[in-house]
Design an enzyme around this catalytic site. Structure first.
Site, PDB file in Angstrom:
ATOM      1  N   CYS A 352       0.780  -1.234   0.000  1.00  0.00           N
ATOM      2  CA  CYS A 352       0.000   0.000   0.000  1.00  0.00           C
ATOM      3  C   CYS A 352       0.816   1.290   0.000  1.00  0.00           C
ATOM      4  O   CYS A 352       0.517   2.191  -0.791  1.00  0.00           O
ATOM      5  CB  CYS A 352      -1.055  -0.005   1.095  1.00  0.00           C
ATOM      6  SG  CYS A 352      -0.584  -0.827   2.614  1.00  0.00           S
ATOM      7  N   ARG A 381       6.530 -11.206   5.345  1.00  0.00           N
ATOM      8  CA  ARG A 381       6.081 -10.936   6.714  1.00  0.00           C
ATOM      9  C   ARG A 381       6.720 -11.970   7.619  1.00  0.00           C
ATOM     10  O   ARG A 381       6.678 -13.160   7.321  1.00  0.00           O
ATOM     11  CB  ARG A 381       4.553 -11.034   6.820  1.00  0.00           C
ATOM     12  CG  ARG A 381       3.863  -9.967   5.993  1.00  0.00           C
ATOM     13  CD  ARG A 381       2.361 -10.035   6.130  1.00  0.00           C
ATOM     14  NE  ARG A 381       1.760  -9.099   5.189  1.00  0.00           N
ATOM     15  CZ  ARG A 381       0.452  -8.995   4.976  1.00  0.00           C
ATOM     16  NH1 ARG A 381      -0.386  -9.763   5.660  1.00  0.00           N
ATOM     17  NH2 ARG A 381      -0.015  -8.135   4.107  1.00  0.00           N
ATOM     18  N   GLN A 399       0.661 -11.172  -3.359  1.00  0.00           N
ATOM     19  CA  GLN A 399      -0.750 -10.814  -3.314  1.00  0.00           C
ATOM     20  C   GLN A 399      -1.222 -10.367  -4.686  1.00  0.00           C
ATOM     21  O   GLN A 399      -0.464  -9.761  -5.435  1.00  0.00           O
ATOM     22  CB  GLN A 399      -0.954  -9.655  -2.332  1.00  0.00           C
ATOM     23  CG  GLN A 399      -0.505  -9.986  -0.929  1.00  0.00           C
ATOM     24  CD  GLN A 399      -0.637  -8.784  -0.011  1.00  0.00           C
ATOM     25  OE1 GLN A 399      -0.191  -7.695  -0.326  1.00  0.00           O
ATOM     26  NE2 GLN A 399      -1.258  -8.987   1.133  1.00  0.00           N
ATOM     27  N   ASP A 401      -2.743  -7.826  -5.330  1.00  0.00           N
ATOM     28  CA  ASP A 401      -3.105  -6.650  -4.542  1.00  0.00           C
ATOM     29  C   ASP A 401      -3.632  -5.534  -5.430  1.00  0.00           C
ATOM     30  O   ASP A 401      -3.409  -5.535  -6.645  1.00  0.00           O
ATOM     31  CB  ASP A 401      -1.862  -6.164  -3.796  1.00  0.00           C
ATOM     32  CG  ASP A 401      -2.216  -5.400  -2.540  1.00  0.00           C
ATOM     33  OD1 ASP A 401      -3.416  -5.251  -2.256  1.00  0.00           O
ATOM     34  OD2 ASP A 401      -1.298  -4.946  -1.848  1.00  0.00           O
ATOM     35  N   HIS A 403      -5.098  -1.147  -5.044  1.00  0.00           N
ATOM     36  CA  HIS A 403      -5.566  -0.026  -4.225  1.00  0.00           C
ATOM     37  C   HIS A 403      -6.379   0.907  -5.094  1.00  0.00           C
ATOM     38  O   HIS A 403      -5.939   1.293  -6.177  1.00  0.00           O
ATOM     39  CB  HIS A 403      -4.387   0.683  -3.559  1.00  0.00           C
ATOM     40  CG  HIS A 403      -3.697  -0.200  -2.565  1.00  0.00           C
ATOM     41  ND1 HIS A 403      -2.642  -1.013  -2.909  1.00  0.00           N
ATOM     42  CD2 HIS A 403      -3.978  -0.465  -1.269  1.00  0.00           C
ATOM     43  CE1 HIS A 403      -2.283  -1.721  -1.846  1.00  0.00           C
ATOM     44  NE2 HIS A 403      -3.066  -1.418  -0.841  1.00  0.00           N
ATOM     45  N   LYS A 488     -11.919  -4.230   7.748  1.00  0.00           N
ATOM     46  CA  LYS A 488     -11.836  -4.962   6.496  1.00  0.00           C
ATOM     47  C   LYS A 488     -12.979  -5.952   6.333  1.00  0.00           C
ATOM     48  O   LYS A 488     -13.425  -6.569   7.292  1.00  0.00           O
ATOM     49  CB  LYS A 488     -10.492  -5.682   6.365  1.00  0.00           C
ATOM     50  CG  LYS A 488     -10.152  -6.605   7.506  1.00  0.00           C
ATOM     51  CD  LYS A 488      -8.755  -7.197   7.321  1.00  0.00           C
ATOM     52  CE  LYS A 488      -8.487  -8.232   8.394  1.00  0.00           C
ATOM     53  NZ  LYS A 488      -7.202  -8.893   8.274  1.00  0.00           N
ATOM     54  N   HIS A 534      -8.042  -0.855   0.077  1.00  0.00           N
ATOM     55  CA  HIS A 534      -7.071  -1.928  -0.122  1.00  0.00           C
ATOM     56  C   HIS A 534      -7.887  -3.161  -0.495  1.00  0.00           C
ATOM     57  O   HIS A 534      -8.853  -3.454   0.185  1.00  0.00           O
ATOM     58  CB  HIS A 534      -6.328  -2.269   1.171  1.00  0.00           C
ATOM     59  CG  HIS A 534      -5.661  -1.102   1.823  1.00  0.00           C
ATOM     60  ND1 HIS A 534      -4.307  -1.056   2.022  1.00  0.00           N
ATOM     61  CD2 HIS A 534      -6.152   0.042   2.349  1.00  0.00           C
ATOM     62  CE1 HIS A 534      -3.990   0.068   2.639  1.00  0.00           C
ATOM     63  NE2 HIS A 534      -5.104   0.758   2.856  1.00  0.00           N
TER      64      HIS A 534
END
Length: 662
Positions: A352, A381, A399, A401, A403, A488, A534
């Site tokens: 992000c 992580r 991910q 991912d 945004h 979320k 996100h």
RNA sequence: GCUGCUGUAGCUCAGUGGUAGAGCGCACCCUUGGUAAGGGUGAGGUCGAGAGUUCAAUUCUCUCUAGCAGCACCA
């Protein structure tokens, strides 16, 4: 007199203090024997608990399976506790509920935690208690008496619990015979003998924190599975065994898809066949994202710690981050690994902040919104060792991912669009059933309460607008489970043995745009903060592929299968023809291998079946002469199908088309 | 990270206080066999790492490490 209405509509007048058992006996001896408990105005109660007012009454027998199982499991848990205190005197009891397929009980052991070897002893004691057919009797106690009793018995956990139960709640205990009792809301069966001594099994021991909090002492938990009869138990144990065969870690090895090793724990080594699945999925996702008007980007793996400080990750997420000194290490033996003045960098745990940095390049206008940035972002992580679990919980993850930067008034529509996209992807991938949860503000968080109120409500509204806040989707709200910067929506799927895992998510965030100073120029010519969503659909490729493997037991749909077809020869005279067949399939885009080994066809069929190859094209002399193939399908009952090579190529390339391109 | 269990050949697993075995796989040979294991020969192991006890440790004890189950944490 009380008026008791039975399920058939008939009404009986009985004296106060009459028990459901009395009524059952009055109706008939068969029912009296079969009745396990009673439903009084819809609430399950002990069959020996006297009726106190007019009520609707239904008697529960083993035919009311859900209620009966719940009662039985609850009883098993109590009997487990009684047995443990008998075998291991001095053990404190704490808490033990029924679960989806059994029960557990948490104990504070006297000197050592329980081990697997203790289980048979405890089981034997449980059978004795069942055989003794001890009556289970309910009693209501005064709080102070109960606390005193627990303290006298050295049951400090029970005393603490009794002291904290809400004011006004009736404190009931259950006696097992006259010599053992536990505090419990109930209900219970009338006696221990109502249980089948062969219908339960203690499965394992584990640690568990008192009241589920890591800061509290750790207790020793014993898990068991419990049923109404032996047949049900065996069926369940068999199911567990079968589920074990679908474990993605086992299949990953058998199918040569990936491996893990200690030098990179939690990070997957994708083998050629496994990476084919990944690629097919990634290409599919890329098509979806493009169609949904996202722009794909790629951002740095390492960024300066100052950047993470600014985004807030350094403060709230650092324990999960891999931090790297920006320094050339000394090669001298005694030199410190890090000089102490080195600048720190960190591997990104999330994409992000980098996306905000892209957003911030140049001046954005309200006309640019919504701006949707996507990234197949590889994150690291530092997950706790005990949390790692094959592909489902890893330390390096990619991910899908994205945004979305938008105005507040665009937010609900964007969330709804996302829900629709996710729904269509999950259906394409064979997951029509998934669960949706709303994770609310955690303790450790940024932003004002007003902001959280607004962000949480926006997600609620969007799910409602998408019509998915229903029981079908397992809709529920989870207090305290949100990310530190935003609430979320979580989308969950289930693995082989029924554990659920979060995959997709979407989060409403106003904190990060603020912290990283993202803004756009509105119609009014003023600067405004965008809202940042996100979102991820697969969540991570690792976890999603793991679940994909388990849900299909390795037999992936053709478009995702690593090897889509194997051409196997019967005799070596057919080798040349087999290579021709494979060449044609390859030209048509089919992932094909040949098996020309000096082995019998039985052997080849078995091996390729075990490695889940969906199509086996068998060729011998006959096929070579006639220009045909004999097709054997994985898992198909029909024997084989002979067809021309051209027919086979056309059919397989049609079948191997990804679902969105049909 | 916490509790419990486990770590022996590429895989699945036996086994022992006196330095090790099976099946599968692998290599080679025979076999060319029509839909879930054809036959033979052979290679392959610092028994997870370190320390301790012992004349002797893969075996017993401790520490570490990794895996598994659960807890806690999370996609």
């Amino acid at each position: 007199m009380l008026s008791i209405t039975l399920p058939d509509g008939s009404v009986r007048e009985v004296a106060p203090g009459t028990t459901p058992a009395d009524i059952a006996a009055d109706i008939g001896p068969g029912l009296a024997k079969a009745a396990l408990a009673a439903k009084v105005d819809g609430e399950v109660r002990d069959i020996m608990r006297p009726l106190e007012s007019d009520a609707e009454l239904a008697l529960i027998t083993s035919r009311d399976e859900a209620d009966a199982l719940e009662l039985a499991r609850h009883d098993y848990a109590h009997i487990l506790a009684e047995a443990v205190q008998s075998v291991f005197p001095g053990t404190q009891i704490t808490f033990g509920p029924s679960t989806e397929d059994g029960f557990y009980y948490d104990f504070a052991p006297k000197d050592r935690p329980f081990t697997d070897e203790d289980l048979p002893l405890i089981e034997e004691e449980m059978r004795k208690i069942i055989a003794a057919d001890k009556p289970l009797r309910r009693e209501v106690w005064e709080r102070d008496d109960l606390i005193a009793r627990w303290e006298k018995d050295g049951e400090s956990f029970k005393a603490e619990w009794a002291a904290e139960l809400p004011e006004g709640e009736e404190l009931s205990v259950y006696w097992s015979g006259d010599d053992w009792m536990d505090m419990c809301r109930g209900p219970h069966l009338a006696s221990t003998g109502k249980l089948d001594p062969k219908a339960f099994k203690l499965l394992r021991v584990s640690g568990a924190y008192w009241r589920g909090d890591q800061r509290n002492p750790q207790l020793s938990r014993i898990y068991g599975t419990g049923w109404l009869n032996k047949k049900q138990l065996n069926a369940h144990l068999h199911m567990l065994e079968e589920a074990g065969k679908r474990d993605h870690r086992k299949l990953g090895q058998e199918m040569d898809l990936f491996h893990f090793q200690p030098e990179a724990q939690g990070s997957c080594f994708w083998h050629p066949k496994g990476y084919v699945i990944w690629q097919a999925l990634e290409q599919y996702m890329r098509r979806q994202i493009e169609a949904a008007e996202y722009d794909e980007v790629k951002t740095p793996q390492l960024m300066d710690a100052r950047q993470w400080e600014q985004s807030g990750h350094w403060g709230k997420y650092r324990e999960n981050m891999f931090v790297v000194p920006d320094e050339i290490p000394s090669s001298e033996e005694d030199a410190p690994v890090i000089s102490g003045t080195a600048d720190m960098m960190a591997l990104k745990p999330m994409n992000c902040p980098a996306h905000v940095l892209i957003f911030r390049q140049g001046i954005k206008s309200y006309r640019d919104l919504p701006l949707r940035l996507a990234e197949m972002g590889c994150c690291h992580r530092n997950e706790p060792h005990g949390a790692l679990h094959g592909l489902l919980r890893v330390r390096q993850m990619t991910q899908d991912d994205g945004h979305i930067f938008c105005r507040e008034d665009q937010l609900v529509d964007e969330v709804r669009r996302f829900c629709d996209l996710l729904d269509s992807v999950y259906k394409d991938l064979g997951f029509p059933d998934y669960k949706i949860k709303l994770a609310l503000r955690p303790e450790k968080r940024f932003g004002s309460d007003a902001m959280w109120d607004w962000a949480e409500q926006s997600l609620r509204d969007a799910v409602k607008a998408a019509g998915r806040d229903t029981e079908d989707y397992g809709w529920e709200e989870l207090p305290g489970e949100g990310a530190f910067y935003a609430p979320k929506l979580e989308f969950h799927l289930t693995d082989a043995i029924g554990r659920t895992w979060q995959v997709g998510t979407i989060q409403t965030d106003t904190v990060l745009p603020e912290r990283l100073d993202a803004s756009y120029v509105g119609e009014d010519g003023e600067r405004h903060r965008p809202v940042m969503l996100h979102r991820a659909i697969l969540g991570t490729f690792e976890r999603f592929i793991g679940i994909l493997i388990e849900s299909h037991a390795g037999k992936l749909p053709l478009w995702l299968a690593p090897v889509q077809a194997v051409v196997a020869t019967i005799v070596s005279d057919a080798d040349d023809y087999a290579l021709t067949v494979a060449g044609k399939l390859r030209d048509a885009g089919i992932r094909v291998e040949t098996d020309l080994r000096n082995e019998k066809i039985n052997y080849k069929v078995r091996e390729h079946s075990l490695t889940k190859v969906p199509n086996l094209l068998v060729v011998g002399k006959r096929e070579a002469e006639e220009g045909t193939i004999a097709l054997r399908r994985l898992g198909s009952d029909e024997h084989q199908k002979v067809m021309t090579l051209d027919e086979a190529v056309a059919m397989l390339s049609e079948e191997a088309t990804p679902p969105d391109m049909r």
